[in-house]
Design a protein around this motif. Sequence first.
Motif, PDB file in Angstrom:
ATOM      1  N   ASN A  35      21.731  45.363  26.899  1.00 32.95           N
ATOM      2  CA  ASN A  35      20.336  45.085  26.265  1.00 32.95           C
ATOM      3  C   ASN A  35      20.251  43.479  26.198  1.00 32.95           C
ATOM      4  N   GLN A  36      21.523  42.798  26.134  1.00 31.59           N
ATOM      5  CA  GLN A  36      21.478  41.309  25.962  1.00 31.59           C
ATOM      6  C   GLN A  36      21.607  40.633  27.118  1.00 31.59           C
ATOM      7  N   THR A  37      21.809  41.328  28.300  1.00 28.50           N
ATOM      8  CA  THR A  37      21.924  40.453  29.692  1.00 28.50           C
ATOM      9  C   THR A  37      20.864  41.049  30.529  1.00 28.50           C
ATOM     10  N   SER A  38      20.452  40.117  31.572  1.00 25.88           N
ATOM     11  CA  SER A  38      19.446  40.445  32.239  1.00 25.88           C
ATOM     12  C   SER A  38      19.867  41.085  33.453  1.00 25.88           C
ATOM     13  N   GLU A  39      19.226  41.852  34.345  1.00 27.43           N
ATOM     14  CA  GLU A  39      19.533  42.480  35.595  1.00 27.43           C
ATOM     15  C   GLU A  39      20.147  41.580  36.417  1.00 27.43           C
ATOM     16  N   LYS A  40      19.735  40.225  36.551  1.00 28.61           N
ATOM     17  CA  LYS A  40      20.287  39.291  37.582  1.00 28.61           C
ATOM     18  C   LYS A  40      21.684  38.786  37.032  1.00 28.61           C
ATOM     19  N   ILE A  41      21.992  38.761  35.560  1.00 27.32           N
ATOM     20  CA  ILE A  41      23.266  38.452  35.112  1.00 27.32           C
ATOM     21  C   ILE A  41      24.286  39.521  35.527  1.00 27.32           C
ATOM     22  N   ARG A  42      23.943  40.937  35.228  1.00 25.65           N
ATOM     23  CA  ARG A  42      24.577  41.966  35.461  1.00 25.65           C
ATOM     24  C   ARG A  42      25.193  42.130  36.819  1.00 25.65           C
ATOM     25  N   ALA A  43      24.116  41.965  37.592  1.00 26.11           N
ATOM     26  CA  ALA A  43      24.402  41.978  39.145  1.00 26.11           C
ATOM     27  C   ALA A  43      25.446  40.739  39.564  1.00 26.11           C
ATOM     28  N   GLY A  44      25.268  39.412  38.924  1.00 22.17           N
ATOM     29  CA  GLY A  44      25.925  38.560  39.167  1.00 22.17           C
ATOM     30  C   GLY A  44      27.453  39.055  38.750  1.00 22.17           C
ATOM     31  N   LEU A  45      27.788  39.690  37.535  1.00 22.82           N
ATOM     32  CA  LEU A  45      28.964  39.944  37.105  1.00 22.82           C
ATOM     33  C   LEU A  45      29.646  41.017  38.038  1.00 22.82           C
ATOM     34  N   VAL A  46      29.063  41.766  38.598  1.00 19.14           N
ATOM     35  CA  VAL A  46      29.396  42.872  39.333  1.00 19.14           C
ATOM     36  C   VAL A  46      29.880  42.155  40.474  1.00 19.14           C
ATOM     37  N   ILE A  47      29.252  41.378  41.130  1.00 24.01           N
ATOM     38  CA  ILE A  47      29.731  40.612  42.368  1.00 24.01           C
ATOM     39  C   ILE A  47      30.912  39.616  42.055  1.00 24.01           C
ATOM     40  N   ILE A  48      30.809  38.962  40.944  1.00 22.06           N
ATOM     41  CA  ILE A  48      32.228  37.966  40.396  1.00 22.06           C
ATOM     42  C   ILE A  48      33.286  38.912  40.400  1.00 22.06           C
ATOM     43  N   VAL A  49      33.109  39.903  39.605  1.00 31.32           N
ATOM     44  CA  VAL A  49      34.291  41.023  39.440  1.00 31.32           C
ATOM     45  C   VAL A  49      35.005  41.443  40.605  1.00 31.32           C
ATOM     46  N   GLY A  50      34.170  41.802  41.600  1.00 29.47           N
ATOM     47  CA  GLY A  50      34.574  42.212  42.709  1.00 29.47           C
ATOM     48  C   GLY A  50      35.314  41.405  43.506  1.00 29.47           C
ATOM     49  N   CYS A  51      34.842  40.074  43.646  1.00 29.36           N
ATOM     50  CA  CYS A  51      35.448  38.988  44.323  1.00 29.36           C
ATOM     51  C   CYS A  51      36.921  38.642  43.604  1.00 29.36           C
ATOM     52  N   TYR A  52      36.943  38.873  42.143  1.00 30.86           N
ATOM     53  CA  TYR A  52      38.267  38.521  41.677  1.00 30.86           C
ATOM     54  C   TYR A  52      39.244  39.681  41.915  1.00 30.86           C
ATOM     55  N   MET A  53      38.603  40.889  42.119  1.00 27.22           N
ATOM     56  CA  MET A  53      39.450  42.144  42.610  1.00 27.22           C
ATOM     57  C   MET A  53      39.992  41.939  44.010  1.00 27.22           C
ATOM     58  N   ALA A  54      39.093  41.274  45.144  1.00 29.81           N
ATOM     59  CA  ALA A  54      39.378  41.098  46.115  1.00 29.81           C
ATOM     60  C   ALA A  54      40.417  39.899  46.129  1.00 29.81           C
ATOM     61  N   PHE A  55      40.492  39.059  45.443  1.00 26.03           N
ATOM     62  CA  PHE A  55      41.503  37.937  45.477  1.00 26.03           C
ATOM     63  C   PHE A  55      42.885  38.555  45.113  1.00 26.03           C
TER      64      PHE A  55
END
Lengths: 342, 56
Positions: free
Chosen positions: A161-181
Amino acid sequence: MEPLLIIGIIVAAFVGVNIGGSSAGVSFGPATGADILSVRTACILMSFFALLGGVLVGPRVVDTMGKGIVPGDSFTLAASITVLFFTGASILVGNLMNISSSTSQIAVGAIIGMGIAAGNLDYAVIGRIFMWWLLSAVIAFWISAVIGRYLYDRTVEFLKNQTSEKIRAGLVIIVGCYMAFSAGSSNVANAIAPLVGSGSVQMMPAVLIACGAIAVGVFTFGPRIMKAIGGDITDLPLEASLLVMTVSASLITLLSAAGIPASLSVIATLSIIGLGWGRATRRVPIKRELGVKEMRKKDERRMEEDELDLYRPGITAKMFMVWTGTPILAGLLSYPVFLLIL
Amino acid sequence: MRYYDKLLIGMFTALAGSVLLGGITNISFTASAGTGTLTSSILMAHGLFIKHPGRK
């Protein structure tokens, strides 16, 4: 170049390719599954961040596996190839039988078999590694269980509810990159530590070979595994997989920085178990509650959650047996082989 | 406070206590953290397999 060294590099590359495929599934399964990223972009990000993790943190784990458990000079080329062969074969068997086993645990198990056969195993280092394996598993469970029991609803509500679609998408990508690292930092050693320990290949060229092989695996097997094996984690709601991935990637990166060969599959699975267990503990025991008092709205919601399959002790017990059994089995199988070749 | 709250607090106390003990005494970190980890994992196993939330 010696023919034996060429074989060694080929087996190391085989291990790297397999690691690349499976890591891509875990890291970017949620992002591609939710159509946030195209498979091609996910593969590029996966390869880049695995390379970054491999180069920046990976050498510490390579040092432990290549020189810490047994002295580096015990890794003759034949011994290095045998350890890599065990690692590669176990990944293959695991994939064929659909068992989620840990590459790091098998590689360490095979090196232990070698150390016992040669009589030069450093028991203090092994004790430290075992302690960290158990400790990281307990921490992964604990953090996720606390989130599941006390913070899950609030976190999911906030993310929804508090975050926009864009922020959620950004979070998924950032966490994916962190996992890849984190995957790069811990897994590079599984592919090349024996070769570096033997002194046949220098550290940085070896890390680059491993990262190259991982990238090949990402682009060849990654797209399929992102959809299939990555589904284990994407079965969770997106918010839950973000939590699991953040906990797992942080623990793996910290352990790798401390030079401990850690297992992404064990930590991620324990984190999933912890989250499910934590959520399941909030259930109201229906039999005791019914008829005693009127249900409050909150309890009704908890009752609905009772229908969810949040925690299955049978499957958890089976996973624990696989994790305990695989390094022991790798050690037991490699011991007689090393008795013959050393 | 319910069983699961006590269990999670117990796990944390065992881990934090053992790390602290390793820091302020001469006991090696591996030995002290290992003892705390073992205690925590016994508690964890109790919550996972004996008094697990899947019981009806």
